[in-house]
Enzyme design. Structure first.
Site, PDB file in Angstrom:
ATOM      1  N   TYR A 124      15.272 -42.858 -12.022  1.00  0.00           N
ATOM      2  CA  TYR A 124      13.670 -43.041 -12.174  1.00  0.00           C
ATOM      3  C   TYR A 124      12.789 -41.924 -12.420  1.00  0.00           C
ATOM      4  O   TYR A 124      11.695 -42.027 -11.975  1.00  0.00           O
ATOM      5  CB  TYR A 124      13.436 -43.720 -10.785  1.00  0.00           C
ATOM      6  CG  TYR A 124      13.977 -45.308 -10.646  1.00  0.00           C
ATOM      7  CD1 TYR A 124      15.020 -45.811 -11.689  1.00  0.00           C
ATOM      8  CD2 TYR A 124      13.415 -45.932  -9.726  1.00  0.00           C
ATOM      9  CE1 TYR A 124      15.322 -47.280 -11.547  1.00  0.00           C
ATOM     10  CE2 TYR A 124      13.896 -47.442  -9.778  1.00  0.00           C
ATOM     11  CZ  TYR A 124      14.843 -47.983 -10.742  1.00  0.00           C
ATOM     12  OH  TYR A 124      15.157 -49.281 -10.657  1.00  0.00           O
ATOM     13  N   LYS A 191      27.987 -43.760  -5.975  1.00  0.00           N
ATOM     14  CA  LYS A 191      29.035 -43.874  -7.141  1.00  0.00           C
ATOM     15  C   LYS A 191      29.821 -42.568  -7.086  1.00  0.00           C
ATOM     16  O   LYS A 191      29.901 -42.199  -8.479  1.00  0.00           O
ATOM     17  CB  LYS A 191      28.661 -44.678  -8.252  1.00  0.00           C
ATOM     18  CG  LYS A 191      29.575 -45.428  -8.894  1.00  0.00           C
ATOM     19  CD  LYS A 191      30.129 -46.656  -8.250  1.00  0.00           C
ATOM     20  CE  LYS A 191      31.318 -47.221  -9.038  1.00  0.00           C
ATOM     21  NZ  LYS A 191      32.080 -48.127  -8.404  1.00  0.00           N
ATOM     22  N   ASP A 224      29.211 -50.411  -4.979  1.00  0.00           N
ATOM     23  CA  ASP A 224      29.741 -51.712  -5.543  1.00  0.00           C
ATOM     24  C   ASP A 224      30.557 -52.178  -4.003  1.00  0.00           C
ATOM     25  O   ASP A 224      30.186 -53.520  -3.904  1.00  0.00           O
ATOM     26  CB  ASP A 224      30.703 -51.630  -6.524  1.00  0.00           C
ATOM     27  CG  ASP A 224      31.735 -50.419  -6.357  1.00  0.00           C
ATOM     28  OD1 ASP A 224      31.509 -49.437  -5.508  1.00  0.00           O
ATOM     29  OD2 ASP A 224      32.566 -50.295  -7.312  1.00  0.00           O
ATOM     30  N   ASP A 248      16.658 -48.739  -4.639  1.00  0.00           N
ATOM     31  CA  ASP A 248      15.537 -50.015  -5.234  1.00  0.00           C
ATOM     32  C   ASP A 248      16.279 -51.235  -5.385  1.00  0.00           C
ATOM     33  O   ASP A 248      15.879 -52.207  -4.896  1.00  0.00           O
ATOM     34  CB  ASP A 248      15.080 -49.616  -6.883  1.00  0.00           C
ATOM     35  CG  ASP A 248      14.042 -50.510  -7.430  1.00  0.00           C
ATOM     36  OD1 ASP A 248      13.389 -51.328  -6.532  1.00  0.00           O
ATOM     37  OD2 ASP A 248      13.951 -50.604  -8.668  1.00  0.00           O
TER      38      ASP A 248
END
Ligand code: NAD
Length: 359
Positions: A124, A191, A224, A248
């Site tokens: 972002y 991740k 995940d 977000d």
């Protein structure tokens, strides 16, 4: 103690929501002086900008602002006021508590999660190269010359920067928040198994910082696995700290777990200023109708009271909101069993019911 707070009513339904919130906050007995400043589409014409410099100066001066939602004008050339505020005030932490309240329709009970999202870095950061441009081609050539995996020359590129200092700042904020608010656990969401030099760095910083907070449990969860965990057993999660993009997405998921946008408050924290606002937008179609739910805005005000150190008033305010929602009588249409329930009250009457409880 008296506090001076910048009040930005915003546009759309913002003015009615902030007015309800102002009255409720004053009813807690905390002495608040409001420095009312404008921003948004309603001042764009007269001020020539949706974010007049005086508004920014006021927030910098007072260090605390309560802000109504602001419409992002499309096709005017003006940048989003919300993005501009974040940038100008260095608001690096976005804090979104998501808590179940009896009476709010939701599939889950007992959820009490605080999402702490990094607000300045990651995908972002806005560093992007459009497919087919000279810049994109130059970046691709540079990258292809330096590593074996070849990127197609026609690709678009978005860059994901995460710095150790940016990561430490947000992770430390999450642990400090946990400590100040009697939270037991902070989970680092990444991740890191795939993106070793960005998410991996964030996780390494988390492990180091966690050592300074031995009384708080430090969990590591892949994003995940978190998604599955949140829909299966959300009550297990406490404070989550995440880089910008995951933050977000996950903060909308957690808002959904507890009943949606109408009850999701937020805080944007920086080094020199803090801005408190609901997660939802300006809901312009309801403008001036005294209809929308001010709970998210009022609970943002509760976060502001906590930030100011007024914990007792914050607790009383939250109890009053919870009691009015649980009773289910003087609540807005979205908190009724059906959206056309004729017993629903308006924004202002809902605030009156909370004020009566505080009295
Ligand atoms: P929105 O949040 O304004 O509305 C989405 C849906 O939720 C609508 O159906 C609306 O009616 C409903 N809703 C929102 N708040 C509600 C409330 N308090 N009570 C009851 N129902 C409520 O999202 P949008 O329509 O995508 O955005 C409208 C404008 O707001 C856009 O210009 C957007 O850029 C802006 N926006 C501003 C902020 C901010 O100021 N921080 C945040 C998000 C969106």
């Amino acid at each position: 103690m008296a506090y001076t707070v910048t009040l930005v009513p915003g546009d759309g339904t913002g003015p009615e929501l902030t007015e309800a919130t102002r009255r409720v906050l004053e009813a807690t007995g905390v002495e608040l002086t409001w420095d009312v400043q404008q921003a948004g589409v309603d001042v764009m014409e007269s001020a020539g900008t949706p974010l007049p410099p005086g508004t920014l100066d006021s927030i910098k001066r007072n260090g605390v602002a309560l802000k109504g939602p602001i419409t992002t004008p499309i096709g005017t050339g003006f940048r989003s006021v919300n993005v501009a505020l974040r940038h100008e005030l260095g608001l690096y932490a976005c804090v979104r508590p998501c808590k179940s309240y009896a009476g709010v329709r939701s599939r889950y009970e007992g959820v009490d999660i605080v999402v702490v999202r990094e607000n300045t870095e990651d995908l972002y950061a806005g560093i992007e190269f459009e497919s087919g441009t000279d810049d994109a081609r130059a970046v691709i050539e540079f990258l292809n010359a330096r590593q074996p995996k070849q990127i197609s020359a026609t690709s678009g590129i978005s860059i994901k920067p995460l710095s150790p200092e940016g990561s430490e700042r947000i992770v430390r904020y999450a642990f400090d928040y946990a400590r100040a608010n009697g939270r037991r656990r902070v989970s680092c969401i990444t991740k890191a198994n795939i993106m070793k030099h960005t998410d991996g760095l964030f996780l390494a910083v988390f492990r180091e910082v966690a050592k300074d907070y031995p009384e708080i449990e430090a969990w590591e969860t892949l994003v995940d696995a978190l998604c599955m965990g949140l829909v299966q057993r959300p009550e297990e999660f406490d404070v989550l700290v995440l880089p910008n993009l995951y933050g977000d997405i996950i903060s909308d998921l957690t808002a959904g777990l507890v009943g949606g946008l109408g009850v999701a408050p937020g805080a944007n924290i920086g080094t020199g200023a803090a801005v408190f606002e609901a997660t939802h937008g300006s809901a312009p179609k309801y403008k001036g109708q005294n209809k929308v739910n001010p709970t998210a805005m009022i609970l943002s005000g509760k976060l502001m009271l906590e930030h100011l150190g007024e914990r007792d008033a914050a607790r009383r305010l939250e109890d009053a909101v919870a009691a009015v929602i649980a009773e289910g009588k003087s609540v807005t249409y979205d908190l009724k069993p059906t959206r056309d329930d004729p017993t629903a009250v308006g924004t202002s009457e809902y605030a009156d019911a909370i004020i009566a409880r505080l009295g």
